[in-house]
Write a protein that holds these residues in place. Structure first.
Motif, PDB file in Angstrom:
ATOM      1  N   SER A 110       2.976   8.642  -3.248  1.00 33.44           N
ATOM      2  CA  SER A 110       4.025   9.536  -3.730  1.00 33.44           C
ATOM      3  C   SER A 110       4.948   9.903  -2.566  1.00 33.44           C
ATOM      4  O   SER A 110       4.660   9.610  -1.407  1.00 33.44           O
ATOM      5  CB  SER A 110       3.411  10.799  -4.320  1.00 33.44           C
ATOM      6  N   VAL A 111       6.052  10.585  -2.894  1.00 33.93           N
ATOM      7  CA  VAL A 111       7.017  10.982  -1.871  1.00 33.93           C
ATOM      8  C   VAL A 111       6.360  11.931  -0.872  1.00 33.93           C
ATOM      9  O   VAL A 111       6.576  11.821   0.334  1.00 33.93           O
ATOM     10  CB  VAL A 111       8.258  11.635  -2.526  1.00 33.93           C
ATOM     11  N   GLU A 112       5.532  12.854  -1.353  1.00 39.14           N
ATOM     12  CA  GLU A 112       4.868  13.808  -0.467  1.00 39.14           C
ATOM     13  C   GLU A 112       3.902  13.101   0.477  1.00 39.14           C
ATOM     14  O   GLU A 112       3.822  13.425   1.664  1.00 39.14           O
ATOM     15  CB  GLU A 112       4.115  14.866  -1.271  1.00 39.14           C
ATOM     16  N   GLU A 113       3.181  12.116  -0.054  1.00 40.91           N
ATOM     17  CA  GLU A 113       2.253  11.367   0.791  1.00 40.91           C
ATOM     18  C   GLU A 113       3.008  10.541   1.830  1.00 40.91           C
ATOM     19  O   GLU A 113       2.583  10.454   2.986  1.00 40.91           O
ATOM     20  CB  GLU A 113       1.387  10.439  -0.078  1.00 40.91           C
ATOM     21  N   LEU A 114       4.121   9.958   1.414  1.00 41.06           N
ATOM     22  CA  LEU A 114       4.928   9.185   2.361  1.00 41.06           C
ATOM     23  C   LEU A 114       5.484  10.074   3.457  1.00 41.06           C
ATOM     24  O   LEU A 114       5.542   9.673   4.620  1.00 41.06           O
ATOM     25  CB  LEU A 114       6.066   8.468   1.631  1.00 41.06           C
TER      26      LEU A 114
ATOM     27  N   ASP B 245       0.830  -1.202   0.000  1.00 40.61           N
ATOM     28  CA  ASP B 245       0.000   0.000   0.000  1.00 40.61           C
ATOM     29  C   ASP B 245       0.866   1.253   0.000  1.00 40.61           C
ATOM     30  O   ASP B 245       0.552   2.239  -0.663  1.00 40.61           O
ATOM     31  CB  ASP B 245      -0.923   0.028   1.221  1.00 40.61           C
ATOM     32  N   LEU B 246       1.962   1.211   0.744  1.00 40.54           N
ATOM     33  CA  LEU B 246       2.847   2.366   0.833  1.00 40.54           C
ATOM     34  C   LEU B 246       3.612   2.601  -0.463  1.00 40.54           C
ATOM     35  O   LEU B 246       3.911   3.739  -0.811  1.00 40.54           O
ATOM     36  CB  LEU B 246       3.836   2.179   1.987  1.00 40.54           C
ATOM     37  N   ARG B 247       3.927   1.544  -1.198  1.00 40.70           N
ATOM     38  CA  ARG B 247       4.671   1.691  -2.452  1.00 40.70           C
ATOM     39  C   ARG B 247       3.892   2.496  -3.488  1.00 40.70           C
ATOM     40  O   ARG B 247       4.483   3.118  -4.368  1.00 40.70           O
ATOM     41  CB  ARG B 247       5.023   0.327  -3.035  1.00 40.70           C
TER      42      ARG B 247
ATOM     43  N   VAL C 179       8.416   3.186   6.305  1.00 49.15           N
ATOM     44  CA  VAL C 179       8.174   4.392   5.508  1.00 49.15           C
ATOM     45  C   VAL C 179       9.500   5.061   5.151  1.00 49.15           C
ATOM     46  O   VAL C 179       9.693   5.497   4.011  1.00 49.15           O
ATOM     47  CB  VAL C 179       7.239   5.366   6.255  1.00 49.15           C
ATOM     48  N   LYS C 180      10.431   5.115   6.094  1.00 49.73           N
ATOM     49  CA  LYS C 180      11.734   5.719   5.809  1.00 49.73           C
ATOM     50  C   LYS C 180      12.472   4.942   4.722  1.00 49.73           C
ATOM     51  O   LYS C 180      13.129   5.536   3.858  1.00 49.73           O
ATOM     52  CB  LYS C 180      12.589   5.777   7.082  1.00 49.73           C
ATOM     53  N   THR C 181      12.376   3.625   4.745  1.00 55.39           N
ATOM     54  CA  THR C 181      13.016   2.802   3.729  1.00 55.39           C
ATOM     55  C   THR C 181      12.433   3.100   2.354  1.00 55.39           C
ATOM     56  O   THR C 181      13.163   3.265   1.375  1.00 55.39           O
ATOM     57  CB  THR C 181      12.847   1.310   4.062  1.00 55.39           C
ATOM     58  N   LEU C 182      11.125   3.194   2.266  1.00 55.48           N
ATOM     59  CA  LEU C 182      10.483   3.481   0.983  1.00 55.48           C
ATOM     60  C   LEU C 182      10.811   4.882   0.494  1.00 55.48           C
ATOM     61  O   LEU C 182      10.981   5.104  -0.710  1.00 55.48           O
ATOM     62  CB  LEU C 182       8.978   3.285   1.088  1.00 55.48           C
ATOM     63  N   LEU C 183      10.908   5.844   1.413  1.00 56.69           N
ATOM     64  CA  LEU C 183      11.296   7.191   1.015  1.00 56.69           C
ATOM     65  C   LEU C 183      12.698   7.202   0.416  1.00 56.69           C
ATOM     66  O   LEU C 183      12.948   7.859  -0.604  1.00 56.69           O
ATOM     67  CB  LEU C 183      11.247   8.132   2.225  1.00 56.69           C
ATOM     68  N   THR C 184      13.604   6.473   1.026  1.00 60.05           N
ATOM     69  CA  THR C 184      14.969   6.387   0.509  1.00 60.05           C
ATOM     70  C   THR C 184      14.978   5.757  -0.875  1.00 60.05           C
ATOM     71  O   THR C 184      15.674   6.218  -1.783  1.00 60.05           O
ATOM     72  CB  THR C 184      15.862   5.579   1.469  1.00 60.05           C
ATOM     73  N   GLU C 185      14.198   4.710  -1.063  1.00 56.21           N
ATOM     74  CA  GLU C 185      14.115   4.046  -2.366  1.00 56.21           C
ATOM     75  C   GLU C 185      13.579   4.996  -3.431  1.00 56.21           C
ATOM     76  O   GLU C 185      14.121   5.092  -4.523  1.00 56.21           O
ATOM     77  CB  GLU C 185      13.211   2.819  -2.295  1.00 56.21           C
TER      78      GLU C 185
END
Length: 65
Positions: free
Chosen positions: A10-14, A5-7, A53-59
């Motif tokens: 967008s970056v702003e939403e994350l 769901d998190l993937r 969430v931090k991991t996905l933001l970095t990706e």
């Protein structure tokens, strides 16, 4: 929240989800410290969600390498 769901976010939403989750994590830690938290496992769930969430933001931001 599940990783799939998190993937889709967008970056702003994350970033908004991260801010909200960190605030919730802080509140849970304070409640646990004062003995008002009945479900202490929620602190660990919040911590893992922040890390996810931090991991996905970095990706998404391409800071991996």
């Amino acid at each position: 929240m599940k990783t799939n769901d998190l993937r889709e976010k967008s970056v702003e939403e994350l970033q908004a989800i991260l801010d909200e989750t960190q605030l919730n994590q802080f509140r849970l830690r304070m409640a646990k410290a004062t003995g008002q938290l009945g479900k202490t496992h929620e602190v660990q769930v919040a911590r893992k969600t922040v890390a996810r969430v931090k991991t996905l933001l970095t990706e998404k931001q391409g800071n991996g390498q």
